[in-house]
Write a protein that holds these residues in place. Structure first.
Motif, PDB file in Angstrom:
ATOM      1  N   VAL A 154      25.496  40.926  33.562  1.00  0.00           N
ATOM      2  CA  VAL A 154      26.845  41.436  33.321  1.00  0.00           C
ATOM      3  C   VAL A 154      27.251  42.265  34.523  1.00  0.00           C
ATOM      4  CG1 VAL A 154      28.210  43.050  31.949  1.00  0.00           C
ATOM      5  CG2 VAL A 154      26.709  41.411  30.822  1.00  0.00           C
ATOM      6  N   ARG A 155      28.452  42.000  35.030  1.00  0.00           N
ATOM      7  CA  ARG A 155      28.959  42.721  36.205  1.00  0.00           C
ATOM      8  C   ARG A 155      30.071  43.671  35.778  1.00  0.00           C
ATOM      9  NH1 ARG A 155      27.063  37.892  37.792  1.00  0.00           N
ATOM     10  NH2 ARG A 155      25.901  37.848  39.779  1.00  0.00           N
ATOM     11  N   VAL A 156      29.902  44.942  36.119  1.00  0.00           N
ATOM     12  CA  VAL A 156      30.894  45.964  35.775  1.00  0.00           C
ATOM     13  C   VAL A 156      31.101  46.875  36.972  1.00  0.00           C
ATOM     14  CG1 VAL A 156      30.285  45.922  33.321  1.00  0.00           C
ATOM     15  CG2 VAL A 156      29.196  47.578  34.848  1.00  0.00           C
ATOM     16  N   ALA A 157      32.205  47.627  36.930  1.00  0.00           N
ATOM     17  CA  ALA A 157      32.524  48.510  38.055  1.00  0.00           C
ATOM     18  C   ALA A 157      31.795  49.850  37.969  1.00  0.00           C
ATOM     19  CB  ALA A 157      34.026  48.736  38.121  1.00  0.00           C
ATOM     20  N   HIS A 158      31.630  50.377  36.756  1.00  0.00           N
ATOM     21  CA  HIS A 158      31.063  51.719  36.609  1.00  0.00           C
ATOM     22  C   HIS A 158      30.069  51.704  35.453  1.00  0.00           C
ATOM     23  CE1 HIS A 158      34.101  53.162  39.420  1.00  0.00           C
ATOM     24  NE2 HIS A 158      35.038  52.604  38.675  1.00  0.00           N
ATOM     25  N   GLU A 218      26.386  46.405  39.222  1.00  0.00           N
ATOM     26  CA  GLU A 218      27.607  47.141  39.526  1.00  0.00           C
ATOM     27  C   GLU A 218      28.333  46.487  40.696  1.00  0.00           C
ATOM     28  OE1 GLU A 218      28.236  51.170  39.507  1.00  0.00           O
ATOM     29  OE2 GLU A 218      26.769  51.649  37.946  1.00  0.00           O
ATOM     30  N   VAL A 219      29.639  46.287  40.523  1.00  0.00           N
ATOM     31  CA  VAL A 219      30.466  45.716  41.584  1.00  0.00           C
ATOM     32  C   VAL A 219      31.276  46.831  42.232  1.00  0.00           C
ATOM     33  CG1 VAL A 219      30.594  43.489  40.415  1.00  0.00           C
ATOM     34  CG2 VAL A 219      32.369  45.190  39.994  1.00  0.00           C
ATOM     35  N   ASP A 220      31.679  46.608  43.472  1.00  0.00           N
ATOM     36  CA  ASP A 220      32.471  47.634  44.139  1.00  0.00           C
ATOM     37  C   ASP A 220      33.951  47.480  43.771  1.00  0.00           C
ATOM     38  OD1 ASP A 220      33.599  45.581  45.727  1.00  0.00           O
ATOM     39  OD2 ASP A 220      32.177  45.913  47.366  1.00  0.00           O
ATOM     40  N   ARG A 221      34.756  48.373  44.313  1.00  0.00           N
ATOM     41  CA  ARG A 221      36.170  48.411  43.938  1.00  0.00           C
ATOM     42  C   ARG A 221      36.880  47.103  44.258  1.00  0.00           C
ATOM     43  NH1 ARG A 221      41.360  49.646  45.429  1.00  0.00           N
ATOM     44  NH2 ARG A 221      42.483  51.113  44.071  1.00  0.00           N
ATOM     45  N   GLU A 222      36.635  46.544  45.420  1.00  0.00           N
ATOM     46  CA  GLU A 222      37.309  45.308  45.810  1.00  0.00           C
ATOM     47  C   GLU A 222      36.893  44.145  44.926  1.00  0.00           C
ATOM     48  OE1 GLU A 222      39.881  44.996  47.846  1.00  0.00           O
ATOM     49  OE2 GLU A 222      39.734  47.178  47.848  1.00  0.00           O
ATOM     50  N   GLN A 223      35.617  44.079  44.584  1.00  0.00           N
ATOM     51  CA  GLN A 223      35.151  43.013  43.691  1.00  0.00           C
ATOM     52  C   GLN A 223      35.771  43.159  42.303  1.00  0.00           C
ATOM     53  OE1 GLN A 223      30.984  43.952  44.320  1.00  0.00           O
ATOM     54  NE2 GLN A 223      30.631  41.972  45.312  1.00  0.00           N
ATOM     55  N   TYR A 225      38.603  44.615  41.600  1.00  0.00           N
ATOM     56  CA  TYR A 225      40.026  44.301  41.718  1.00  0.00           C
ATOM     57  C   TYR A 225      40.243  42.789  41.771  1.00  0.00           C
ATOM     58  CZ  TYR A 225      44.833  44.693  43.514  1.00  0.00           C
ATOM     59  OH  TYR A 225      46.195  44.610  43.680  1.00  0.00           O
ATOM     60  N   GLY A 226      39.403  42.086  42.502  1.00  0.00           N
ATOM     61  CA  GLY A 226      39.524  40.633  42.568  1.00  0.00           C
ATOM     62  C   GLY A 226      39.345  39.979  41.212  1.00  0.00           C
ATOM     63  N   ALA A 227      38.384  40.485  40.429  1.00  0.00           N
ATOM     64  CA  ALA A 227      38.176  39.929  39.089  1.00  0.00           C
ATOM     65  C   ALA A 227      39.374  40.189  38.191  1.00  0.00           C
ATOM     66  CB  ALA A 227      36.910  40.536  38.487  1.00  0.00           C
ATOM     67  N   LEU A 228      39.970  41.366  38.315  1.00  0.00           N
ATOM     68  CA  LEU A 228      41.154  41.676  37.513  1.00  0.00           C
ATOM     69  C   LEU A 228      42.344  40.816  37.913  1.00  0.00           C
ATOM     70  CD1 LEU A 228      40.839  45.567  37.431  1.00  0.00           C
ATOM     71  CD2 LEU A 228      40.600  44.030  35.472  1.00  0.00           C
ATOM     72  N   LEU A 229      42.509  40.593  39.215  1.00  0.00           N
ATOM     73  CA  LEU A 229      43.618  39.757  39.689  1.00  0.00           C
ATOM     74  C   LEU A 229      43.500  38.316  39.207  1.00  0.00           C
ATOM     75  CD1 LEU A 229      44.124  40.972  43.369  1.00  0.00           C
ATOM     76  CD2 LEU A 229      45.755  41.180  41.481  1.00  0.00           C
ATOM     77  N   ALA A 230      42.290  37.882  38.950  1.00  0.00           N
ATOM     78  CA  ALA A 230      42.097  36.520  38.454  1.00  0.00           C
ATOM     79  C   ALA A 230      42.610  36.365  37.025  1.00  0.00           C
ATOM     80  CB  ALA A 230      40.615  36.157  38.520  1.00  0.00           C
ATOM     81  N   ARG A 231      42.797  37.490  36.330  1.00  0.00           N
ATOM     82  CA  ARG A 231      43.212  37.432  34.924  1.00  0.00           C
ATOM     83  C   ARG A 231      44.605  37.995  34.670  1.00  0.00           C
ATOM     84  NH1 ARG A 231      39.322  40.243  30.972  1.00  0.00           N
ATOM     85  NH2 ARG A 231      40.787  39.228  29.533  1.00  0.00           N
ATOM     86  N   GLU A 238      46.243  46.512  38.938  1.00  0.00           N
ATOM     87  CA  GLU A 238      46.166  47.820  39.588  1.00  0.00           C
ATOM     88  C   GLU A 238      46.066  48.937  38.552  1.00  0.00           C
ATOM     89  OE1 GLU A 238      49.651  47.807  41.997  1.00  0.00           O
ATOM     90  OE2 GLU A 238      48.737  46.578  43.579  1.00  0.00           O
ATOM     91  N   ALA A 239      46.799  48.808  37.447  1.00  0.00           N
ATOM     92  CA  ALA A 239      46.735  49.819  36.393  1.00  0.00           C
ATOM     93  C   ALA A 239      45.350  49.860  35.759  1.00  0.00           C
ATOM     94  CB  ALA A 239      47.793  49.523  35.333  1.00  0.00           C
ATOM     95  N   LEU A 240      44.760  48.706  35.524  1.00  0.00           N
ATOM     96  CA  LEU A 240      43.426  48.659  34.934  1.00  0.00           C
ATOM     97  C   LEU A 240      42.379  49.235  35.875  1.00  0.00           C
ATOM     98  CD1 LEU A 240      43.659  45.143  33.272  1.00  0.00           C
ATOM     99  CD2 LEU A 240      43.608  47.357  32.099  1.00  0.00           C
ATOM    100  N   LEU A 241      42.567  49.034  37.158  1.00  0.00           N
ATOM    101  CA  LEU A 241      41.646  49.606  38.142  1.00  0.00           C
ATOM    102  C   LEU A 241      41.743  51.135  38.124  1.00  0.00           C
ATOM    103  CD1 LEU A 241      39.661  48.356  40.229  1.00  0.00           C
ATOM    104  CD2 LEU A 241      41.419  48.752  41.961  1.00  0.00           C
ATOM    105  N   GLU A 242      42.959  51.659  38.032  1.00  0.00           N
ATOM    106  CA  GLU A 242      43.132  53.111  37.935  1.00  0.00           C
ATOM    107  C   GLU A 242      42.489  53.648  36.658  1.00  0.00           C
ATOM    108  OE1 GLU A 242      47.094  54.729  38.610  1.00  0.00           O
ATOM    109  OE2 GLU A 242      47.637  52.877  39.658  1.00  0.00           O
ATOM    110  N   SER A 243      42.631  52.907  35.575  1.00  0.00           N
ATOM    111  CA  SER A 243      42.047  53.324  34.303  1.00  0.00           C
ATOM    112  C   SER A 243      40.522  53.383  34.402  1.00  0.00           C
ATOM    113  CB  SER A 243      42.466  52.347  33.205  1.00  0.00           C
ATOM    114  OG  SER A 243      41.864  52.681  31.974  1.00  0.00           O
ATOM    115  N   ALA A 244      39.923  52.404  35.071  1.00  0.00           N
ATOM    116  CA  ALA A 244      38.469  52.395  35.244  1.00  0.00           C
ATOM    117  C   ALA A 244      38.005  53.594  36.062  1.00  0.00           C
ATOM    118  CB  ALA A 244      38.040  51.094  35.906  1.00  0.00           C
TER     119      ALA A 244
END
Length: 283
Positions: A154-158, A218-223, A225-231, A238-244
């Motif tokens: 499982v890949r997560v940011a934090h 753990e993935v970095d910020r750019e990774q 963000y890329g996963a979020l942009l795919a969905r 961008e809002a979801l990234l700020e929330s994380a």
């Protein structure tokens, strides 16, 4: 009569399943065939669209209370259309699904601003209102199921960021209580689980239930963000990234006693939710 929206999604479906009332219930969906299994004696499925005020007027005719779930932060008019139609139809009480980030002064992303605006539309409408403000749902980890089944990764940011996630079944029970008069109107109810838990701890819980090792990466910020942009569209990603990032700072760790106070029992912990849904991870 009680009207439920959002019934094609997890929360609306759970509310429909837990709403014990002698009142007639109306289930609103763009395509009522998708919610036909929730209909039955005293329950009807009807068509309607938040973008079509005329369809909302028909759906709200004769309704006493409504459960409102809107899901598109890029379409703030949806809440405005529903609340205006509810006022014209004589609806007396609207129970609105929002989010606990609304109460965080440090939260200023697109999604939180949209939710704040939607709450204000309802509060200023003259209708009776109750706002439900949950933390993220435990069921969001169902998004891990595919990768758990195929790779055990499982890949997560934090991975070590605590979050007081809530079982959506608890939220649904609170919503049903509010719709049937068991909660005083005019309140914003913060809803969390019984403890803050990290993604790493959630994954460990699932691993124990499956009796197989699972690995968190753990993935970095750019990774991330890329996963979020795919969905999602860019503004939502961008809002979801700020929330994380707020979660990583500990802003989502506070536990609230609302579930225990209203339901007379502790909020369900993640291990119970995972146990009840382990089949989804097993495949």
């Amino acid at each position: 009569m009680i009207l439920l929206t959002g019934v094609t999604g997890t929360v609306g479906r759970l509310v429909a399943e837990r709403l014990a009332t002698a009142e007639p219930v109306r289930l609103l969906a763009r395509d009522p065939r998708r919610v036909a299994r929730l209909a039955g004696p005293g329950r009807e499925a009807v068509g309607g669209d938040f973008g079509d005020p005329g369809s909302l007027a028909a759906a709200l005719a004769g309704v006493r209370a409504a459960f409102l779930v809107t899901a598109d932060p890029l379409a703030p008019a949806h809440d405005e259309h529903f609340v205006a139609a509810a006022r014209r139809a004589g609806v007396r009480h609207v129970v609105k699904l929002s989010a606990l980030a609304v109460a965080d002064p440090g939260a200023d992303d697109l999604i939180t601003r949209w939710q704040r605006g939607a709450e204000e539309v309802l509060r200023s409408s003259g209708l009776g209102w109750t706002v439900l403000r949950p933390r993220a749902f435990m069921s969001n980890t169902l998004g891990w199921a595919g990768s758990i089944r195929t790779s055990g990764v499982v890949r997560v940011a934090h991975g070590s960021a605590p979050h007081a996630v809530v079982d959506p079944r608890d939220l649904a029970e609170v919503a049903a209580l509010a719709l049937t008069g068991g909660v005083p109107q005019g309140g914003a109810l913060p809803l969390t689980g019984p403890a803050a838990i990290t993604p790493a701890e959630q994954l460990a819980s699932v691993s124990g239930l499956l009796r197989r090792p699972l690995r968190l990466v753990e993935v970095d910020r750019e990774q991330a963000y890329g996963a979020l942009l795919a969905r999602w569209p860019r503004p939502v990603a961008e809002a979801l990234l700020e929330s994380a990032a707020r979660q990583a700072s500990g802003a989502k760790a506070r536990v609230e006693p609302t579930v225990r106070r209203l339901l007379g029992r502790p909020a369900r912990p993640y291990c119970v939710w995972a146990r009840d849904h382990v089949a989804a991870f097993r495949g």
